[in-house]
Motif scaffolding. Structure first.
Motif, PDB file in Angstrom:
ATOM      1  N   PHE A 169     -86.437 -32.024  -1.580  1.00  0.00           N
ATOM      2  CA  PHE A 169     -86.393 -33.421  -1.136  1.00  0.00           C
ATOM      3  C   PHE A 169     -87.721 -34.148  -1.323  1.00  0.00           C
ATOM      4  N   SER A 170     -88.698 -33.504  -1.958  1.00  0.00           N
ATOM      5  CA  SER A 170     -89.983 -34.179  -2.129  1.00  0.00           C
ATOM      6  C   SER A 170     -89.915 -35.269  -3.199  1.00  0.00           C
ATOM      7  N   GLN A 171     -89.027 -35.109  -4.170  1.00  0.00           N
ATOM      8  CA  GLN A 171     -88.767 -36.192  -5.118  1.00  0.00           C
ATOM      9  C   GLN A 171     -87.406 -36.007  -5.769  1.00  0.00           C
ATOM     10  N   LEU A 172     -86.573 -37.013  -5.601  1.00  0.00           N
ATOM     11  CA  LEU A 172     -85.298 -37.097  -6.302  1.00  0.00           C
ATOM     12  C   LEU A 172     -85.279 -38.440  -7.001  1.00  0.00           C
ATOM     13  N   SER A 173     -85.105 -38.413  -8.311  1.00  0.00           N
ATOM     14  CA  SER A 173     -85.087 -39.671  -9.060  1.00  0.00           C
ATOM     15  C   SER A 173     -83.916 -39.680 -10.024  1.00  0.00           C
ATOM     16  N   ALA A 174     -83.343 -40.853 -10.194  1.00  0.00           N
ATOM     17  CA  ALA A 174     -82.276 -41.061 -11.163  1.00  0.00           C
ATOM     18  C   ALA A 174     -82.455 -42.449 -11.749  1.00  0.00           C
ATOM     19  N   GLN A 175     -82.315 -42.555 -13.065  1.00  0.00           N
ATOM     20  CA  GLN A 175     -82.536 -43.812 -13.759  1.00  0.00           C
ATOM     21  C   GLN A 175     -81.439 -44.026 -14.788  1.00  0.00           C
ATOM     22  N   ALA A 176     -81.019 -45.269 -14.924  1.00  0.00           N
ATOM     23  CA  ALA A 176     -79.889 -45.559 -15.796  1.00  0.00           C
ATOM     24  C   ALA A 176     -80.049 -46.911 -16.462  1.00  0.00           C
ATOM     25  N   GLY A 177     -79.464 -47.075 -17.633  1.00  0.00           N
ATOM     26  CA  GLY A 177     -79.492 -48.350 -18.328  1.00  0.00           C
ATOM     27  C   GLY A 177     -78.834 -48.280 -19.698  1.00  0.00           C
ATOM     28  N   PHE A 178     -78.395 -49.412 -20.204  1.00  0.00           N
ATOM     29  CA  PHE A 178     -77.823 -49.514 -21.537  1.00  0.00           C
ATOM     30  C   PHE A 178     -78.183 -50.890 -22.066  1.00  0.00           C
ATOM     31  N   THR A 179     -78.826 -50.949 -23.205  1.00  0.00           N
ATOM     32  CA  THR A 179     -79.324 -52.229 -23.714  1.00  0.00           C
ATOM     33  C   THR A 179     -78.232 -53.083 -24.345  1.00  0.00           C
ATOM     34  N   GLY A 180     -77.087 -52.506 -24.655  1.00  0.00           N
ATOM     35  CA  GLY A 180     -76.059 -53.240 -25.389  1.00  0.00           C
ATOM     36  C   GLY A 180     -75.346 -54.297 -24.575  1.00  0.00           C
ATOM     37  N   PHE A 181     -74.650 -53.878 -23.515  1.00  0.00           N
ATOM     38  CA  PHE A 181     -73.895 -54.803 -22.676  1.00  0.00           C
ATOM     39  C   PHE A 181     -73.592 -54.098 -21.374  1.00  0.00           C
ATOM     40  N   SER A 182     -73.115 -54.845 -20.403  1.00  0.00           N
ATOM     41  CA  SER A 182     -72.822 -54.284 -19.093  1.00  0.00           C
ATOM     42  C   SER A 182     -71.319 -54.080 -18.922  1.00  0.00           C
ATOM     43  N   VAL A 183     -70.963 -53.328 -17.893  1.00  0.00           N
ATOM     44  CA  VAL A 183     -69.545 -53.132 -17.574  1.00  0.00           C
ATOM     45  C   VAL A 183     -68.899 -54.470 -17.217  1.00  0.00           C
ATOM     46  N   TYR A 184     -69.656 -55.332 -16.548  1.00  0.00           N
ATOM     47  CA  TYR A 184     -69.118 -56.639 -16.143  1.00  0.00           C
ATOM     48  C   TYR A 184     -68.749 -57.496 -17.346  1.00  0.00           C
ATOM     49  N   ASP A 185     -69.488 -57.341 -18.454  1.00  0.00           N
ATOM     50  CA  ASP A 185     -69.163 -58.109 -19.667  1.00  0.00           C
ATOM     51  C   ASP A 185     -67.749 -57.821 -20.155  1.00  0.00           C
ATOM     52  N   ILE A 186     -67.249 -56.638 -19.848  1.00  0.00           N
ATOM     53  CA  ILE A 186     -65.925 -56.235 -20.339  1.00  0.00           C
ATOM     54  C   ILE A 186     -64.843 -56.413 -19.273  1.00  0.00           C
ATOM     55  N   PHE A 187     -65.160 -56.053 -18.014  1.00  0.00           N
ATOM     56  CA  PHE A 187     -64.112 -55.967 -16.998  1.00  0.00           C
ATOM     57  C   PHE A 187     -64.163 -57.093 -15.965  1.00  0.00           C
TER      58      PHE A 187
END
Length: 456
Positions: free
Chosen positions: A52-70
């Motif tokens: 528990f001293s460090q938990l990291s998660a990172q995410a991204g996509f440069t193309g488009f978002s889920v909202y752009d489609i749905f």
């Protein structure tokens, strides 16, 4: 069917950024030593809460978002997919990065040296997808004489553990330098890069169209991705590979902190300057050659049609060669670069306006530049930050970051120090909290440590 596959692709693809712009040089946290081994530390010793001293998660996509489609906006989903494809750049990238710190500890050797060590697990996925591949997948080869190239197609996926030990040393009142040695133990790896070749269609002579695979050279290297059927992939298998039973490699981190003036500080670091040698369970695939077919000449014996299809397959196999390789390979780690300049101000006074500590400032503003350099993809991010002591026990940091995902990324970090108890939480892309589906990137880090400050 093709549109269904595209939707599956959209739902499943979020990506990464390894930029930890909020955590970098923040609140004298022990984890900042992983981002700059030459960071200034005021601890006498520290130990992280295991797992528990460090938990990291990172995410991204440069193309488009889920909202752009749905998005529920009354626009037909096929039109939205078409718009997303039309707005797709020449090359976009996506990936996932996750880190879990298993062990973390450090202690002061003397007034000028601080030793830190630990072990963490990391998963990393990155894929660079050229526009040509997206258009071919979505539209098929409807654009006659257009060359659909794979030159920019590249990807990497890996799971590994890292044992590390580092030393931060104060040279004098102005300079603090540090280094960290790392041993990598990889569970699995797959990568493809430096690919070339294209596919195109032209008007035919004997048939309507003539199809070409032109100068194709494609290589995918894998290790421990394809195992024997009697190999059990379970928790004990993963654990043994993480704990130096996998493919091994070595790396170093280097960093510095320079007191330019009394209130101006310059920092910099280079991380993961190293490699992993993959020699276990190696199975790689190389495809090369040229091929041309002008439709299917259906001139075969109806009593024995199998010969015709076998001849066609043999012709393709002779032209496009698929080799399976079992040769070891070396994979360089993606190198991360950090640099910052900051200015501190706002000294602390008591109720009678007496200066409490002339070396302590309540505020810090600055600029942080981050870059990652790798065989699959490289990119740059810039951050403006403001850090503030919010009382005796609390410290906050606010950031604005411009990177390939967004030019409006707002982040915040909070660190708490209660006696020996230390905890922190940081997150970015806060402007998208009202609509997470419209976010192209997001990240968070959190952790708990126990530390005693050095009073000298």
């Amino acid at each position: 069917m093709r549109k269904l596959l595209i939707l599956s692709f959209l739902v499943g693809t979020i990506g990464y950024s390894q930029n930890k712009q909020i955590l970098y040089d923040f609140a004298d946290l022990p984890q900042t030593l992983l981002l700059n081994p030459g960071a200034e530390v005021s601890h006498k010793f520290h130990v992280g809460l295991p797992l528990f001293s460090q938990l990291s998660a990172q995410a991204g996509f440069t193309g488009f978002s889920v909202y752009d489609i749905f998005a529920d906006d009354g626009i037909d989903i096929n039109d939205k997919i078409r718009d997303a494809v039309n707005n797709y750049g020449t090359t976009e990238f996506m990936a996932i990065n996750q880190q879990l710190e298993i062990l973390s500890a450090g202690f002061r050797l003397n007034d000028t040296n601080y030793l830190s060590f630990g072990y963490y697990q990391e998963f990393d996925f990155l894929a660079k997808i050229p526009r040509d591949i997206v258009d071919l997948f979505y539209e098929g080869n409807t654009d006659i004489n257009r060359h659909y190239s794979i030159n920019k197609l590249a990807s990497r996926v890996e799971l590994f553990g890292v044992l590390h030990v580092g030393l931060s040393k104060r040279i004098n009142k102005k300079w603090q330098v540090g280094g960290r040695f790392k041993i990598y133990s990889s569970v699995f790896n797959a990568n493809t890069k430096l690919n070339s070749g294209s596919f195109f269609t032209e008007q035919g002579t004997n048939n309507v169209y003539n199809q070409h695979l032109n100068n194709v050279n494609f290589l995918m290297q894998t290790s421990s991705m394809f195992l024997d059927s009697d190999e059990n992939i379970d928790a004990s298998f993963i654990k043994s590979k993480l704990l130096f039973g996998g493919n091994l490699g070595f790396g170093i981190d280097m960093g510095f902190t320079y007191q330019l003036k009394s209130q101006w500080i310059v920092t910099g670091s280079i991380l993961d300057l190293g490699f992993v040698n993959y020699s276990k369970n190696v199975e790689s695939y190389k495809v090369s050659g040229d091929y041309e077919v002008e439709g299917f000449q259906l001139n075969f014996d109806p009593d024995n049609p199998q010969d015709y299809w076998n001849d066609l397959k043999d012709e393709f196999d002779n032209s496009i060669v698929l080799d399976t390789l079992y040769k070891s390979y070396i994979s360089l780690r993606p190198v991360k670069l950090n640099g910052s300049v900051s200015y501190s101000f706002g000294q602390k006074y008591d109720d009678c306006r007496f200066l409490i500590d002339p070396q302590t400032y309540l505020n810090k503003i600055g600029f942080h530049l981050y870059s990652t350099v790798g065989a699959v993809h490289s990119y740059l991010a810039a951050t403006l930050f403001y850090e503030r002591k919010l009382g005796k026990y609390l410290q906050g940091k606010f950031t604005y970051t411009a990177d390939p995902y967004s030019y409006s990324n707002i982040g915040v970090g909070v660190a708490i120090q209660l006696g020996i108890f230390n905890s922190y939480f940081v997150a970015d892309n806060l402007l998208s909290l009202n609509n997470l589906y419209n976010a192209k990137s997001a990240s968070f880090q959190l952790g708990v440590n126990f530390s005693i400050q050095n009073k000298n």
